[in-house]
Design a protein around this motif. Structure first.
Motif, PDB file in Angstrom:
ATOM      1  N   TYR B 329      60.376   4.259  -1.028  1.00  0.00           N
ATOM      2  CA  TYR B 329      61.436   5.261  -0.942  1.00  0.00           C
ATOM      3  C   TYR B 329      60.887   6.677  -0.913  1.00  0.00           C
ATOM      4  O   TYR B 329      61.342   7.519  -0.135  1.00  0.00           O
ATOM      5  N   THR B 330      59.889   6.909  -1.766  1.00  0.00           N
ATOM      6  CA  THR B 330      59.373   8.280  -1.862  1.00  0.00           C
ATOM      7  C   THR B 330      58.717   8.730  -0.559  1.00  0.00           C
ATOM      8  O   THR B 330      58.504   9.913  -0.350  1.00  0.00           O
ATOM      9  N   TYR B 331      58.391   7.765   0.313  1.00  0.00           N
ATOM     10  CA  TYR B 331      57.772   8.112   1.593  1.00  0.00           C
ATOM     11  C   TYR B 331      58.782   8.285   2.731  1.00  0.00           C
ATOM     12  O   TYR B 331      58.403   8.617   3.837  1.00  0.00           O
ATOM     13  N   VAL B 332      60.059   7.991   2.457  1.00  0.00           N
ATOM     14  CA  VAL B 332      61.012   7.977   3.570  1.00  0.00           C
ATOM     15  C   VAL B 332      61.070   9.305   4.328  1.00  0.00           C
ATOM     16  O   VAL B 332      61.075   9.301   5.569  1.00  0.00           O
ATOM     17  N   PRO B 333      61.047  10.451   3.642  1.00  0.00           N
ATOM     18  CA  PRO B 333      61.046  11.699   4.429  1.00  0.00           C
ATOM     19  C   PRO B 333      59.861  11.751   5.401  1.00  0.00           C
ATOM     20  O   PRO B 333      60.037  12.160   6.554  1.00  0.00           O
ATOM     21  N   ASP B 334      58.693  11.292   4.940  1.00  0.00           N
ATOM     22  CA  ASP B 334      57.526  11.260   5.846  1.00  0.00           C
ATOM     23  C   ASP B 334      57.742  10.260   6.975  1.00  0.00           C
ATOM     24  O   ASP B 334      57.336  10.493   8.117  1.00  0.00           O
ATOM     25  N   ILE B 335      58.358   9.145   6.620  1.00  0.00           N
ATOM     26  CA  ILE B 335      58.620   8.101   7.620  1.00  0.00           C
ATOM     27  C   ILE B 335      59.536   8.644   8.718  1.00  0.00           C
ATOM     28  O   ILE B 335      59.309   8.412   9.914  1.00  0.00           O
ATOM     29  N   ILE B 336      60.563   9.390   8.301  1.00  0.00           N
ATOM     30  CA  ILE B 336      61.486   9.967   9.290  1.00  0.00           C
ATOM     31  C   ILE B 336      60.729  10.926  10.221  1.00  0.00           C
ATOM     32  O   ILE B 336      60.855  10.857  11.444  1.00  0.00           O
ATOM     33  N   ARG B 337      59.907  11.778   9.626  1.00  0.00           N
ATOM     34  CA  ARG B 337      59.154  12.740  10.453  1.00  0.00           C
ATOM     35  C   ARG B 337      58.181  12.013  11.384  1.00  0.00           C
ATOM     36  O   ARG B 337      58.064  12.341  12.555  1.00  0.00           O
ATOM     37  N   TYR B 338      57.547  10.986  10.862  1.00  0.00           N
ATOM     38  CA  TYR B 338      56.534  10.272  11.623  1.00  0.00           C
ATOM     39  C   TYR B 338      57.123   9.581  12.861  1.00  0.00           C
ATOM     40  O   TYR B 338      56.610   9.720  13.963  1.00  0.00           O
ATOM     41  N   TYR B 339      58.217   8.835  12.662  1.00  0.00           N
ATOM     42  CA  TYR B 339      58.737   8.055  13.797  1.00  0.00           C
ATOM     43  C   TYR B 339      59.676   8.842  14.694  1.00  0.00           C
ATOM     44  O   TYR B 339      59.777   8.578  15.887  1.00  0.00           O
ATOM     45  N   LEU B 340      60.433   9.771  14.106  1.00  0.00           N
ATOM     46  CA  LEU B 340      61.467  10.428  14.896  1.00  0.00           C
ATOM     47  C   LEU B 340      61.113  11.863  15.252  1.00  0.00           C
ATOM     48  O   LEU B 340      61.794  12.490  16.062  1.00  0.00           O
ATOM     49  N   ASN B 341      60.083  12.349  14.591  1.00  0.00           N
ATOM     50  CA  ASN B 341      59.715  13.731  14.809  1.00  0.00           C
ATOM     51  C   ASN B 341      60.902  14.668  14.537  1.00  0.00           C
ATOM     52  O   ASN B 341      61.174  15.600  15.273  1.00  0.00           O
ATOM     53  N   GLU B 342      61.634  14.355  13.482  1.00  0.00           N
ATOM     54  CA  GLU B 342      62.793  15.172  13.092  1.00  0.00           C
ATOM     55  C   GLU B 342      62.684  15.426  11.596  1.00  0.00           C
ATOM     56  O   GLU B 342      62.060  14.652  10.885  1.00  0.00           O
ATOM     57  N   ASP B 343      63.350  16.485  11.128  1.00  0.00           N
ATOM     58  CA  ASP B 343      63.423  16.683   9.682  1.00  0.00           C
ATOM     59  C   ASP B 343      64.560  15.829   9.132  1.00  0.00           C
ATOM     60  O   ASP B 343      65.579  15.667   9.791  1.00  0.00           O
ATOM     61  N   PRO B 344      64.366  15.317   7.914  1.00  0.00           N
ATOM     62  CA  PRO B 344      65.425  14.493   7.329  1.00  0.00           C
ATOM     63  C   PRO B 344      66.699  15.308   7.126  1.00  0.00           C
ATOM     64  O   PRO B 344      66.635  16.450   6.658  1.00  0.00           O
ATOM     65  N   ILE B 345      67.811  14.748   7.526  1.00  0.00           N
ATOM     66  CA  ILE B 345      69.094  15.440   7.339  1.00  0.00           C
ATOM     67  C   ILE B 345      69.560  15.289   5.894  1.00  0.00           C
ATOM     68  O   ILE B 345      70.051  16.223   5.287  1.00  0.00           O
ATOM     69  N   LEU B 346      69.381  14.065   5.345  1.00  0.00           N
ATOM     70  CA  LEU B 346      69.769  13.817   3.957  1.00  0.00           C
ATOM     71  C   LEU B 346      68.522  13.847   3.085  1.00  0.00           C
ATOM     72  O   LEU B 346      67.576  13.112   3.345  1.00  0.00           O
ATOM     73  N   PRO B 347      68.516  14.691   2.058  1.00  0.00           N
ATOM     74  CA  PRO B 347      67.308  14.768   1.229  1.00  0.00           C
ATOM     75  C   PRO B 347      67.171  13.591   0.276  1.00  0.00           C
ATOM     76  O   PRO B 347      68.153  12.984  -0.123  1.00  0.00           O
ATOM     77  N   ASN B 348      65.953  13.258  -0.079  1.00  0.00           N
ATOM     78  CA  ASN B 348      65.662  12.338  -1.179  1.00  0.00           C
ATOM     79  C   ASN B 348      65.821  13.079  -2.497  1.00  0.00           C
ATOM     80  O   ASN B 348      65.705  14.304  -2.524  1.00  0.00           O
ATOM     81  N   VAL B 349      65.982  12.347  -3.576  1.00  0.00           N
ATOM     82  CA  VAL B 349      65.835  12.939  -4.897  1.00  0.00           C
ATOM     83  C   VAL B 349      64.331  13.160  -5.086  1.00  0.00           C
ATOM     84  O   VAL B 349      63.548  12.259  -4.776  1.00  0.00           O
ATOM     85  N   PRO B 350      63.916  14.342  -5.541  1.00  0.00           N
ATOM     86  CA  PRO B 350      62.477  14.557  -5.727  1.00  0.00           C
ATOM     87  C   PRO B 350      61.891  13.473  -6.625  1.00  0.00           C
ATOM     88  O   PRO B 350      62.503  13.111  -7.630  1.00  0.00           O
ATOM     89  N   SER B 351      60.750  12.940  -6.245  1.00  0.00           N
ATOM     90  CA  SER B 351      60.238  11.774  -6.963  1.00  0.00           C
ATOM     91  C   SER B 351      58.752  11.902  -7.239  1.00  0.00           C
ATOM     92  O   SER B 351      58.022  12.537  -6.476  1.00  0.00           O
TER      93      SER B 351
END
Lengths: 322, 482
Positions: B329-351
């Motif tokens: 889960y803590t990597y999902v923002p990176d995962i979004i950037r990596y595959y979609l080349n977009e910034d995450p629209i919904l933030p994670n809870v800082p972890s």
């Protein structure tokens, strides 16, 4: 889409358990009623209800004396009696719950509500004053469900399994009541003649058959005519013959089933065989009929419920003749 | 005012319906105007009606109890709805679609070339230790390349009033039937309110689910089944409900057999009947005793074989859980950037990932302020809520973290938002979260709102139904109309 074997089996058992709850309620009310009319020495005892339901052994492990309050509690609310009304309603509900996607919503809601109400009003069932109404409400409740199913559910395969279960249970109960009452009413050394009519009337009443009997049999209420009516009548829906015919009709609307048909036809022949009934002792005759009903159940299982079963079914606790 | 909003404590956190002055937010005015017209008796009557409705519908939640078999418990329901503005929801919806798209790409990559690992974005060790990574799934191409077809994402609002993703549930998320039933109950109990608000409907979910599942089969009118562990499962009600609403067959493991041709069949009163899509509500490890837990009696021997050969579609695909691990889960923002080349629209809870030594030290030093979660548990089990735990509990937990840092992540204690909830005959603030459902097949679909879960105990933030939570209906409403 063909119906799942498990679903067919659950429908069948749901229906059997509902019918069992209703029959048991009728039987207890009829028994309580006739008790009030008869002199003490020839009253059919409460423990004969245990014989009818085949639960003497279970009863003996739980209670010491078969008095009215013990027997009625055992048959109505005892959770440790798998055949009690409340246990039957619970089993019906559990079966219904496992096929909620097949039953229409109201059907499930009524079955669920009936069980919850029977549980909530348990104290009523223990008061001789309120017991009649309690049981009557259960009878009406089951009838409502039956009406709902017949009147709002498509008469498809699911419906036919409900019909099969209901009719087999009914035929079974009719034979049981006849069997036990026959013994009750032929006690050795006691003269029951003055009350025999009353007793046979109560047999009819325990199956709500009294009025229909009156309308269709222009004879006095006597044992031969009652036995004949309850076994052979072609129009009364709780007679053995009618139930078996109805099963045959249900079977016609289902795929396969030749082995079940064979057993059904045998049973129907047997029921109508007045000659052999007169020759045999009634108890033996009915015993034989009950074996045939058991065979019909086995044939149904083999034909529809156990298709290509790779391993024995694991703990399905709500199947089995309780 | 019957609802006694003047007694409503000034929110210490973000309140969904009441602003910082203790007044209903604009969106909630019509709701409170209406409820204010109720006498105490009216209110109690509506509440009782809802309860009766729920009981009669048999909406029950089974809580497993070893000694007594199963217990039915009516699912507690609060009649005050939770309101969300349409504009706000549209952005959440975009965020959820983005997130599940990225997660599906991630899962597919993990079971193929693992580019993300090779490119150094996702650590290899994490995979090796992951409890939900299934080596059996390497190299498999599920239909459309989609693994997580049904995703339940838990969202919370913090003090700032923004939605954060708390976790992704990619295995067998449940709760959607309660979302549907809650709406039904509300329509029966407070029909007048539906006149004052334009509320986005939720009841197309079963049709959407069917369409999603059907898109996984190569044939045009596929046989779809819902595979349930049976009536003793906590979510059985939902399995039956969805099967019924979709017109699919509800099956148990014993109803299915895998033939010599590796196709899956159901046992019916006419013999065997072929199955194309299995919406399985059984965990991976119980799915197929041949491939996984040999003692499982819930599954279907050979099901994995059939799936691998493409003879049947499984939703969600086995192995999809690799992405709903709380450390992943803590990597999902990176995962979004990596595959979609977009910034995450919904933030994670800082972890904080305990696997990172520095973060781990921080976590161990601040246990009294953090919530610590094990990687692979769900339903709120095995968590430490630092601020309310005893020193002994914290010490014991610290030991567990030291022993297995990979298995833990920590988050600051969020102040979950509240909403007015009927307690006796007053509205009191209770904490809540939101679980929307995302369907990914040929198209992607997000429910209008989702299941709002409420922690019914005062001050509690544990919303899980297995631990005394309840629920509310969730209304996505057109702000302009209100």
């Amino acid at each position: 889409m063909a119906m799942l074997s498990r679903v067919a089996e659950s429908l069948y058992w749901m229906s059997r358990y509902l019918e069992r709850a209703e029959n048991t309620a009728r039987m207890i009310n009829a028994n309580a009623n006739v008790m009030l009319d008869l002199p003490r020495e020839i009253r059919p005892s409460w423990d004969s209800l245990l014989t009818i339901t085949g639960s003497e052994e279970t009863f003996a492990t739980l209670y010491s004396t078969p008095g009215e309050s013990q027997v009625s509690r055992f048959l109505i609310t005892e959770a440790r009696n798998p055949g009690s009304i409340v246990s039957s309603l619970r089993a019906a509900r559990e079966n219904a719950r496992s096929i909620r996607d097949i039953l229409q919503r109201e059907g499930w809601e009524h079955i669920n509500a009936l069980y919850l109400e029977a549980m909530a009003r348990i104290p009523d069932s223990e008061s001789p004053k309120r017991r009649f109404a309690y049981l009557d409400d259960i009878i009406v409740g089951v009838q409502t469900i039956a009406g709902l199913i017949a009147g709002t559910m498509s008469h498809d395969e699911a419906y036919e399994f409900v019909r099969l279960g209901c009719n087999l249970e009914r035929a079974d109960m009719t034979t049981r009541i006849l069997d036990v009452r026959w013994v009750d009413l032929s006690p050795e050394g006691k003269d029951v003649t003055p009350f025999e009519n009353l007793l046979w009337m109560s047999v009819l009443k325990s199956m709500t058959a009294y009025h229909m009997y009156r309308r269709h049999c222009q004879t006095a209420v006597g044992r031969d005519s009652v036995v004949k009516f309850l076994l052979e009548d072609t129009l009364f829906p709780r007679s053995c013959h009618f139930c078996l015919r109805d099963m045959l009709d249900a079977l016609d609307r289902l795929p396969q089933g030749s082995c079940v048909r064979e057993k059904l036809v045998e049973a129907i022949d047997r029921v109508q065989d007045e000659e052999s009934r007169r020759r045999t002792e009634l108890h033996r005759f009915i015993d034989d009929l009950q074996i045939k009903l058991g065979e019909i159940h086995d044939a149904l299982s083999g034909c529809y419920f156990d298709v290509e079963k790779s391993s024995p079914r694991q703990n399905r606790p709500h199947c089995g003749n309780g | 005012m019957s609802l006694a909003l003047q007694d409503y404590p000034n929110p210490e956190c973000f309140d969904e319906l009441i602003d910082e002055h203790g007044m209903p937010r604009r969106i909630a005015r019509a709701l409170f105007d209406h409820l204010d017209g109720f006498s105490e008796t009216d209110l109690q009557e509506r509440k009782a009606a809802a309860e009766a409705e729920i009981l009669s519908m048999g909406i029950t939640f089974t809580v497993y109890c070893e000694n007594e078999g199963s217990i039915d418990r009516a699912w507690p329901f609060d009649i005050i709805p939770r309101l969300i503005r349409t504009e706000e929801w549209r952005s959440v919806e975009r965020g959820l679609k983005q997130r599940t798209r990225a997660l599906n790409l991630f899962i597919d990559d993990i079971y193929h070339a693992q580019h993300i690992v090779r490119d150094g974005v996702f650590p290899r060790d994490l995979l090796a230790d992951s409890r939900n990574f299934r080596p059996e799934c390497m190299g498999i191409d599920p239909p459309l390349g989609v693994w997580a077809h049904i995703c339940g994402t838990d969202l919370v609002k913090d003090k700032d009033g923004r939605f954060y993703v708390l976790e992704d549930n990619l295995r067998v998320p449940s709760g959607v039937s309660y979302m549907l039933e809650n709406r039904l109950v509300m329509k029966r109990v407070l029909p007048e309110l539906f006149e004052s608000y334009a509320i986005a409907p939720v009841d197309d979910y079963p049709a959407q689910l069917r369409q999603c599942l059907a898109s996984l089969a190569p044939v045009s009118n596929p046989q779809i089944v819902v595979l349930t562990p049976g009536i003793y499962n906590a979510a059985y009600f939902e399995h039956a409900y969805l099967a019924q609403q979709m017109g699919a067959e509800l099956v148990e493991g014993n109803d299915l057999v895998v033939g010599r041709d590796d196709c899956v069949y159901m046992r019916t009163i006419e013999g065997l009947h072929k199955v194309d899509v299995v919406y399985r509500r059984i965990d991976d490890l119980f799915l197929d005793p041949e491939a996984f837990n040999p003692a499982s009696v819930l599954g279907v021997p050979g099901l994995m074989r059939a799936w691998k050969k493409g003879k049947v579609a499984l939703a969600n695909a086995p192995g999809a859980g690799v992405a709903d691990d709380k450390v992943v889960y803590t990597y999902v923002p990176d995962i979004i950037r990596y595959y979609l080349n977009e910034d995450p629209i919904l933030p994670n809870v800082p972890s904080y990932r305990c696997v990172d030594p520095e973060a781990c030290r921080y976590v161990l030093d601040h246990l009294d302020r953090l919530v610590v979660k094990p990687a692979n548990e769900s339903g709120g089990y095995g968590m430490l809520i630092g601020p309310t735990a005893s020193p002994e509990e914290r010490a014991e937990f610290a030991e567990r973290i030291r022993r297995d840092p990979r298995n833990y992540m920590a988050q600051p204690m969020l102040t979950l938002s509240t909403a007015p909830t009927l307690v006796d005959h007053r509205a009191e603030p209770r904490h809540l979260d939101l679980r929307p459902f995302v369907l990914s097949g040929r198209d992607t679909y997000v429910t209008n709102g989702g299941l709002t879960r409420v922690a019914l105990k005062k001050g509690s933030t544990v919303v899980n139904s297995s631990q005394g939570g309840g629920s509310k209906d969730t209304w996505i409403i057109d702000g302009k109309g209100a």
